[in-house]
Design an enzyme around this catalytic site. Structure first.
Site, PDB file in Angstrom:
ATOM      1  N   HIS A  24      -9.701  -4.346  -2.979  1.00  0.00           N
ATOM      2  CA  HIS A  24     -10.478  -4.940  -2.100  1.00  0.00           C
ATOM      3  C   HIS A  24     -11.875  -4.986  -2.852  1.00  0.00           C
ATOM      4  O   HIS A  24     -12.348  -4.166  -3.587  1.00  0.00           O
ATOM      5  CB  HIS A  24     -10.887  -4.331  -0.779  1.00  0.00           C
ATOM      6  CG  HIS A  24     -11.426  -5.350   0.670  1.00  0.00           C
ATOM      7  ND1 HIS A  24     -12.547  -5.622   0.492  1.00  0.00           N
ATOM      8  CD2 HIS A  24     -10.659  -6.006   1.340  1.00  0.00           C
ATOM      9  CE1 HIS A  24     -12.833  -6.439   1.539  1.00  0.00           C
ATOM     10  NE2 HIS A  24     -11.632  -6.728   1.926  1.00  0.00           N
ATOM     11  N   ASP A  74      -4.165  -6.385   4.900  1.00  0.00           N
ATOM     12  CA  ASP A  74      -3.095  -6.926   4.642  1.00  0.00           C
ATOM     13  C   ASP A  74      -1.709  -6.209   4.514  1.00  0.00           C
ATOM     14  O   ASP A  74      -0.600  -6.367   4.426  1.00  0.00           O
ATOM     15  CB  ASP A  74      -2.981  -8.041   3.500  1.00  0.00           C
ATOM     16  CG  ASP A  74      -4.100  -8.969   4.029  1.00  0.00           C
ATOM     17  OD1 ASP A  74      -5.075  -8.943   3.335  1.00  0.00           O
ATOM     18  OD2 ASP A  74      -4.078  -9.663   5.158  1.00  0.00           O
TER      19      ASP A  74
HETATM   20  C1  SDX Z   1      -8.583  -9.891   2.341  1.00  0.00           C
HETATM   21  O1  SDX Z   1     -13.242 -10.044   1.529  1.00  0.00           O
HETATM   22  C2  SDX Z   1     -12.758  -9.556   2.548  1.00  0.00           C
HETATM   23  O2  SDX Z   1     -13.362  -9.007   3.343  1.00  0.00           O
HETATM   24  C3  SDX Z   1     -11.544 -10.068   2.610  1.00  0.00           C
HETATM   25  C4  SDX Z   1     -10.513  -9.477   3.787  1.00  0.00           C
HETATM   26  C5  SDX Z   1     -10.753 -10.168   5.074  1.00  0.00           C
HETATM   27  O3  SDX Z   1     -10.808  -9.589   6.168  1.00  0.00           O
HETATM   28  O4  SDX Z   1     -11.438 -11.135   5.067  1.00  0.00           O
HETATM   29  O5  SDX Z   1     -10.571  -8.098   3.855  1.00  0.00           O
HETATM   30  C6  SDX Z   1      -8.941  -9.969   3.740  1.00  0.00           C
HETATM   31  O6  SDX Z   1      -8.436 -11.159   1.765  1.00  0.00           O
HETATM   32  C7  SDX Z   1      -8.226  -8.677   1.681  1.00  0.00           C
HETATM   33  C8  SDX Z   1      -7.558  -8.683   0.425  1.00  0.00           C
HETATM   34  C9  SDX Z   1      -6.236  -9.385   0.122  1.00  0.00           C
HETATM   35  N1  SDX Z   1      -5.626  -9.475  -1.199  1.00  0.00           N
HETATM   36  C10 SDX Z   1      -4.849  -8.854  -1.638  1.00  0.00           C
HETATM   37  O7  SDX Z   1      -4.493  -7.804  -1.367  1.00  0.00           O
HETATM   38  C11 SDX Z   1      -4.263  -9.169  -2.881  1.00  0.00           C
HETATM   39  C12 SDX Z   1      -4.099  -8.122  -4.042  1.00  0.00           C
HETATM   40  N2  SDX Z   1      -5.638  -7.699  -4.251  1.00  0.00           N
HETATM   41  C13 SDX Z   1      -6.318  -8.330  -5.298  1.00  0.00           C
HETATM   42  O8  SDX Z   1      -5.835  -9.366  -5.917  1.00  0.00           O
HETATM   43  C14 SDX Z   1      -7.655  -7.982  -5.461  1.00  0.00           C
HETATM   44  O9  SDX Z   1      -7.845  -6.508  -5.340  1.00  0.00           O
HETATM   45  C15 SDX Z   1      -8.776  -8.650  -4.568  1.00  0.00           C
HETATM   46  C16 SDX Z   1      -8.679 -10.098  -4.853  1.00  0.00           C
HETATM   47  C17 SDX Z   1      -8.641  -8.371  -3.293  1.00  0.00           C
HETATM   48  C18 SDX Z   1     -10.138  -8.247  -4.926  1.00  0.00           C
HETATM   49  O10 SDX Z   1     -10.234  -8.768  -6.294  1.00  0.00           O
HETATM   50  P1  SDX Z   1     -11.535  -8.179  -7.012  1.00  0.00           P
HETATM   51  O11 SDX Z   1     -12.532  -7.565  -6.326  1.00  0.00           O
HETATM   52  O12 SDX Z   1     -12.003  -9.831  -7.863  1.00  0.00           O
HETATM   53  O13 SDX Z   1     -11.063  -7.185  -8.164  1.00  0.00           O
HETATM   54  P2  SDX Z   1     -10.261  -7.671  -9.654  1.00  0.00           P
HETATM   55  O14 SDX Z   1      -9.245  -8.525  -9.440  1.00  0.00           O
HETATM   56  O15 SDX Z   1     -11.640  -7.781 -10.591  1.00  0.00           O
HETATM   57  O16 SDX Z   1      -9.722  -6.288 -10.027  1.00  0.00           O
HETATM   58  C19 SDX Z   1     -10.250  -5.078 -10.622  1.00  0.00           C
HETATM   59  C20 SDX Z   1      -9.411  -4.503 -11.297  1.00  0.00           C
HETATM   60  C21 SDX Z   1      -8.487  -5.329 -12.338  1.00  0.00           C
HETATM   61  O17 SDX Z   1      -8.086  -4.543 -13.336  1.00  0.00           O
HETATM   62  P3  SDX Z   1      -8.657  -4.140 -14.852  1.00  0.00           P
HETATM   63  O18 SDX Z   1      -8.999  -5.821 -15.256  1.00  0.00           O
HETATM   64  O19 SDX Z   1     -10.008  -3.538 -14.368  1.00  0.00           O
HETATM   65  O20 SDX Z   1      -7.828  -3.707 -15.926  1.00  0.00           O
HETATM   66  O21 SDX Z   1      -8.365  -3.874 -10.557  1.00  0.00           O
HETATM   67  C22 SDX Z   1      -7.073  -4.421 -10.618  1.00  0.00           C
HETATM   68  C23 SDX Z   1      -7.260  -5.612 -11.541  1.00  0.00           C
HETATM   69  O22 SDX Z   1      -6.330  -6.010 -12.526  1.00  0.00           O
HETATM   70  N3  SDX Z   1      -6.471  -4.952  -9.405  1.00  0.00           N
HETATM   71  C24 SDX Z   1      -5.097  -4.535  -9.087  1.00  0.00           C
HETATM   72  C25 SDX Z   1      -5.105  -5.100  -8.090  1.00  0.00           C
HETATM   73  N4  SDX Z   1      -6.166  -5.514  -7.220  1.00  0.00           N
HETATM   74  C26 SDX Z   1      -7.138  -5.405  -8.627  1.00  0.00           C
HETATM   75  N5  SDX Z   1      -4.053  -4.233  -9.944  1.00  0.00           N
HETATM   76  C27 SDX Z   1      -2.971  -4.178  -9.337  1.00  0.00           C
HETATM   77  N6  SDX Z   1      -2.819  -4.554  -7.890  1.00  0.00           N
HETATM   78  C28 SDX Z   1      -3.754  -4.851  -7.198  1.00  0.00           C
HETATM   79  N7  SDX Z   1      -3.697  -5.122  -6.032  1.00  0.00           N
END
Ligand code: SDX
Length: 447
Positions: A324, A381
């Site tokens: 998140h 989610d």
């Molecule tokens: C919602 O914003 C809100 O409030 C949203 C929400 C709401 O109520 O409105 O809470 C609802 O949208 C919840 C989020 C749902 N999305 C997911 O579950 C999709 C999976 N998660 C992600 O793609 C990610 O965690 C985000 C999009 C939610 C957040 O992305 P960020 O903050 O931009 O983080 P990032 O993509 O920069 O990741 C940071 C690191 C990366 O690794 P490195 O580059 O540092 O090596 O963490 C890793 C990412 O690869 N990473 C994950 C991961 N999420 C982040 N690795 C594996 N699985 C994951 N789910």
């Protein structure tokens, strides 16, 4: 008469501009700006004069470090896993309240009195049906249409039936705000259920005014021509809780989209329709659908989740429902939903193998350095789809349910912009990386 709007003056009163300042040193000059401090002690450097003073802008792709507004609706402390709607902890609202009451709280700023609650509920109930002319609009969509595409179109189209509420004349739109808010919260269910029935090739089901919010939705979704929908094992309660937990969540992607559209003076219907489009993305509201697809694929592969975890760590796949932008601790909503899933499934006597896989993934991730170092925890989610699946709601409709739940938050944020008085249109700057000036080349001289 419903309680008058939350006055912008309350918004201001909740912020005190401290003497604190922040200085930015650029080349040999020092620029000093005030620090804004919120009611929960979070600080922001007020850089609204930065470009005028220095010619510089700030750069923050994805806005992870940028506040776009002041808001009094929801507070999240991502480090501590705190979520409060209008100051009330989500855990207390989940335990003691219901979706419609929380919708009222989020929109009007206070928990309703008994009289306000019955007036609001009556207004929602009397607005459940939609104009029969809108039925024909569904015929224009191919049966394979994604219900989120239908929902965003229909919410905008709804405004055409209430031009007095969707005039783009801010004063007039605000005058009709109470009715528009209740009407949207009510009819979004009907439109969603109709999108489902259309896709299934089933006749539309008219709402029943003696049913409460979530029960009426399930009735319009599942009542068949020959047998009424019967609520087994408290599914209505679980769906109501699902909606409550999704009601508002600060400036997430879709809510910020609603504010962006509202900032241009656009009406409430157009603004929430835009919110639906932003929510649809798989990284945002679409994640609840992706979680189930992920679990189904893991189950199909005969994996208990261990192989999948390794592929996620190798960057080959994403553990959907984890991570998140704000929560660097457990999403409090995930905890509540996780507990509810157990209750619902055991009441239904359902033994869903996907839940075992989800539990395994959660335990594995919570103890794996890759996820721990990146502070990746289950978000709302991760388990929410299990409840919807238990209720027999098809995966394609999961994000639609998220939109129904988030609507009060979008409405409240539109209202906050509409009543704030000094809202500037949202128009971010950029850093240009294209070609420098060059001159036109006639086609015969190209290539
Ligand atoms: C919602 O914003 C809100 O409030 C949203 C929400 C709401 O109520 O409105 O809470 C609802 O949208 C919840 C989020 C749902 N999305 C997911 O579950 C999709 C999976 N998660 C992600 O793609 C990610 O965690 C985000 C999009 C939610 C957040 O992305 P960020 O903050 O931009 O983080 P990032 O993509 O920069 O990741 C940071 C690191 C990366 O690794 P490195 O580059 O540092 O090596 O963490 C890793 C990412 O690869 N990473 C994950 C991961 N999420 C982040 N690795 C594996 N699985 C994951 N789910």
């Amino acid at each position: 008469m419903l309680k008058p709007h939350v006055k912008a003056v309350q918004l201001k009163a909740s912020f005190k501009h401290m003497e604190k300042t922040a200085s930015i040193h650029i080349e040999d000059k020092v620029y000093t700006y005030p620090v804004i401090t919120g009611t929960e002690g979070e600080h922001a450097i007020d850089v609204r004069r930065l470009r005028k003073d220095s010619g510089f802008i700030t750069f923050d792709e994805g806005f992870a470090n940028t506040g776009s507004c002041e808001s009094a609706i929801t507070f999240i402390d991502g480090e501590k896993g705190i979520l409060r709607n209008r100051g009330y902890p989500i855990e207390e609202l989940a335990k003691h309240s219901g979706f419609l009451e929380v919708a009222y709280l989020i929109i009007y700023g206070e928990l309703p009195t008994r009289e306000q609650s019955s007036e609001f509920r009556a207004k929602v109930t009397e607005n459940t049906a939609i104009h029969t002319n809108m039925h024909a609009l569904f015929d224009g969509f191919p049966s394979s249409s994604n219900p989120m595409a239908i929902l965003s179109s229909m919410l905008n189209a709804l405004g055409c039936y209430y031009p007095e509420m969707a005039s783009n004349n801010r004063e007039q739109d605000l005058e009709h705000f109470d009715n528009a808010a209740a009407l949207l919260i009510s009819k979004v269910r009907t439109l969603a259920a109709m999108a489902y029935r259309k896709e299934m090739g089933l006749p539309f089901v008219y709402p029943k005014h003696d049913l409460r919010y979530a029960a009426n939705f399930l009735h319009m979704m599942f009542t068949e021509p020959y047998k009424p929908f019967e609520d087994h094992a408290g599914l209505t309660e679980a769906i109501d809780l699902f909606l409550l937990l999704h009601a508002d969540h600060e400036q997430n992607c879709s809510t910020s989209t609603v504010r962006m559209v509202a900032s241009s003076g656009a009406n409430l219907f157009a603004s929430v329709a835009a919110g639906v489009c932003a929510l649809w993305g798989p990284l945002h509201g679409g994640a609840n659908t992706q979680v189930i697809r992920m679990l189904e694929a893991i189950h199909r592969d005969g994996d208990d989740g261990s192989r999948f975890i390794e592929s996620a760590k190798a960057g080959k796949s994403r553990l959907m429902g984890f991570g998140h932008r704000v929560y660097k601790n457990y999403d409090p909503r995930a905890k509540i939903i996780g507990e509810t899933v157990e209750k619902v499934l055991s009441k239904l006597g359902v033994d869903d193998p996907l839940l075992d896989i989800a539990r395994h993934l959660e335990q594995a991730a919570l103890n794996d350095p890759y996820f721990v170092e990146r502070k990746l925890y289950p978000n709302v989610d991760f388990y929410s789809g299990m409840i919807l699946r238990a209720a027999g709601i098809p995966v394609e409709m999961f994000t639609v349910l998220f939109a129904i739940g988030r609507l009060p938050g979008w409405i409240a944020n539109w209202h906050e912009i509409a009543t704030s008085g000094n809202t500037k249109i949202h128009r971010p700057r950029q850093i240009y990386t294209g070609p420098n000036e060059r001159h036109f080349v006639p086609i015969e001289e190209r290539g």
